[in-house]
Design a protein around this motif. Structure first.
Motif, short mmCIF file in Angstrom:
data_model
loop_
_atom_site.label_atom_id
_atom_site.label_comp_id
_atom_site.label_asym_id
_atom_site.label_seq_id
_atom_site.Cartn_x
_atom_site.Cartn_y
_atom_site.Cartn_z
N GLN A 103 0.89 -1.17 0.00
CA GLN A 103 -0.01 -0.15 0.03
C GLN A 103 0.93 1.29 0.04
OE1 GLN A 103 -3.60 -0.19 2.41
NE2 GLN A 103 -3.04 -2.36 3.18
N TRP A 104 1.94 1.28 -0.96
CA TRP A 104 2.56 2.56 -0.95
C TRP A 104 2.65 3.01 -2.18
CZ3 TRP A 104 7.67 -0.99 -0.26
CH2 TRP A 104 7.82 -1.34 0.85
N ASP A 106 -1.17 4.10 -4.92
CA ASP A 106 -2.44 4.03 -5.23
C ASP A 106 -3.03 3.47 -6.45
OD1 ASP A 106 -3.60 5.60 -2.87
OD2 ASP A 106 -3.00 7.68 -3.82
N GLU A 107 -4.22 2.76 -6.17
CA GLU A 107 -4.80 2.29 -7.71
C GLU A 107 -5.09 3.48 -8.38
OE1 GLU A 107 -8.73 -0.22 -8.87
OE2 GLU A 107 -8.63 0.16 -6.90
N TYR A 133 -2.12 -0.48 -10.90
CA TYR A 133 -1.67 0.40 -9.93
C TYR A 133 -0.47 1.12 -10.58
CZ TYR A 133 -3.85 -1.62 -5.90
OH TYR A 133 -4.88 -2.24 -5.25
N LYS A 311 1.20 6.73 -2.37
CA LYS A 311 -0.06 6.80 -1.58
C LYS A 311 0.16 7.98 -0.59
CE LYS A 311 -2.27 3.81 -0.36
NZ LYS A 311 -3.77 3.33 -0.74
#
Length: 419
Positions: A103-104, A106-107, A133, A311
């Motif tokens: 989770q570094w 963002d989608e 991503y 992120k």
């Protein structure tokens, strides 16, 4: 904009950043592009075009080291401290899974990019569990650069197999102008380039490093033949000893100065080696072919660069718009013309004018179509370290090929299995 991007903009807590992804963000303003060292000298010109049109949303380039391993380290350090120093990340595609899993990044809204116009395998490098991503900035496949003038004089053809490569080298070395020339080199320093070159050798012998079920597979005869080719090359002089410390630029400089007959390299070398400003002694004297393999044409590792949004970035709406601009087909065309970077857009490979300017495009497209990705592993740092450690030991002769592969199978299996 901050006076010093590195010192004045870093270290913010995640609570200070936009909580949503770039698709939902309305925040606009200055951002940064974190990318490996721009050896082409062209990135800033592209940023200048954006900045002229968006004076209130300027992009500042943060250049990271030339080494891929050092780039990854700095990206991870930035993410682990939840710093907003880096807004848009120019990532090696093999890092996307790791960065998405942690989770570094963002989608991204896949529907807002012309992904259907890009090479499917290249688009897939930006996916993680079916979600996009990252978006391709460029792509890459390894090619064999060769001294056409010397092969022609020796009556040799560009090799399609490893044996043919050695035979052609023997012929050239008998020429007065070929005496003492290095036969073959790639990227063999103990860094990501070694993972790439090892993976290509294994794939070019018919094997794999990690299979499609995620299992390490270097305990095979094909893997042994691939690593043996490289180890024997250093042992018998086919590969010069100095190539054990080659990264991309080291080999490029030696190829351009006439010290190498064959060089495994990314397409960007074409423009630099053809420079007419006196920096290249081989301008107009070389050609490009597919990599050779054990019994026929080899397989390249899939390379390139993918753009992602941190992120922890601020101004994510600007970051998303910038990626759309930076990854569009017009920029890809410009990058090809100026730097010979491989474009992700399918149509550009069939453009008659581009094919005339870059006669290797058909070969490059074929190499991309058969290219194999490096192991897609969440703990990629551990996986590539296992490969590099054992491959380097075999190339230096400190371990036999059998022992090196046994150690690699054990350590790579642990890295793949780690949760």
């Amino acid at each position: 904009m901050c006076a010093s991007v590195l010192s004045a903009c870093g270290g913010s807590d995640s609570s200070d950043t936009d909580a949503g992804g770039p698709e939902k963000s309305q925040d606009r303003g200055p951002i940064t592009l974190a990318s490996g060292k721009d050896t082409t000298g062209t990135l800033q010109g592209q940023l200048d075009r954006w900045n002229k049109q968006h004076p209130d949303q300027k992009v500042t380039l943060v250049e990271l080291p030339e080494s891929a391993d050092q780039q990854r380290q700095q990206f991870i350090q930035n993410a682990q401290t939840k710093s907003d120093t880096y807004s848009v990340l120019n990532l090696d595609p093999i890092w996307v899974a790791e960065f998405a899993a942690n989770q570094w990044i963002d989608e991204l809204p896949a529907k807002e990019f012309p992904l259907d116009k890009m090479i499917p395998a290249v688009v897939k490098t930006g996916e993680y569990f079916g979600k996009q991503y990252a978006v391709p900035f460029n792509t890459n496949a390894g090619l064999l650069f060769y001294r056409k003038d010397l092969l022609d004089k020796a009556g040799a053809q560009p090799p399609t197999t490893w044996d043919e490569l050695k035979q052609a080298c023997e012929k050239v070395r008998k020429l007065p102008e070929g005496k003492g020339i290095g036969c073959y080199a790639g990227q063999f320093d103990k860094y990501e380039g070694l993972t790439v070159n090892f993976s290509e050798a294994v794939a070019s012998a018919g094997g794999s490093v990690v299979d499609d079920k995620g299992k390490a597979t270097v305990d095979t005869e094909a893997a042994k033949k691939g690593l043996q080719f490289l180890a024997d090359g250093f042992k018998d002089g086919t590969i010069p000893q100095q190539a054990s410390t080659y990264k991309e630029e080291d080999g490029r400089r030696d190829f351009q100065s006439g010290k190498l007959l064959f060089h495994r390299q990314w397409p960007y070398q074409w423009t630099l080696a053809n420079a007419k400003d006196g920096s290249s002694e081989v301008a107009g004297k070389f050609g490009v072919a597919a990599l050779p393999g054990l019994d026929g044409p080899g397989k390249s590792s899939l390379g390139g660069l993918d753009l992602a949004v941190s992120k922890f970035a601020k101004n994510k709406a600007t970051a998303l718009d910038f990626i759309k601009f930076f990854s569009n087909e017009a920029n890809a065309r410009t990058n090809l013309k100026v730097t010979s970077a491989a474009p992700p857009y399918t149509d550009l490979y069939d453009d008659p004018a581009l094919r005339k300017q870059f006669p290797y495009l058909a070969t490059l497209k074929e190499s991309l179509d058969t290219a194999t990705p490096r192991p897609v592993v969440v703990h990629y740092g551990d996986a590539t370290a296992a490969i590099q450690e054992s491959a380097a030991a075999a190339l230096s002769g400190s371990k036999s090929v059998d022992d090196a592969l046994a150690d690699m199978q054990k350590n790579l299996s642990a890295a793949v299995a780690a949760k």
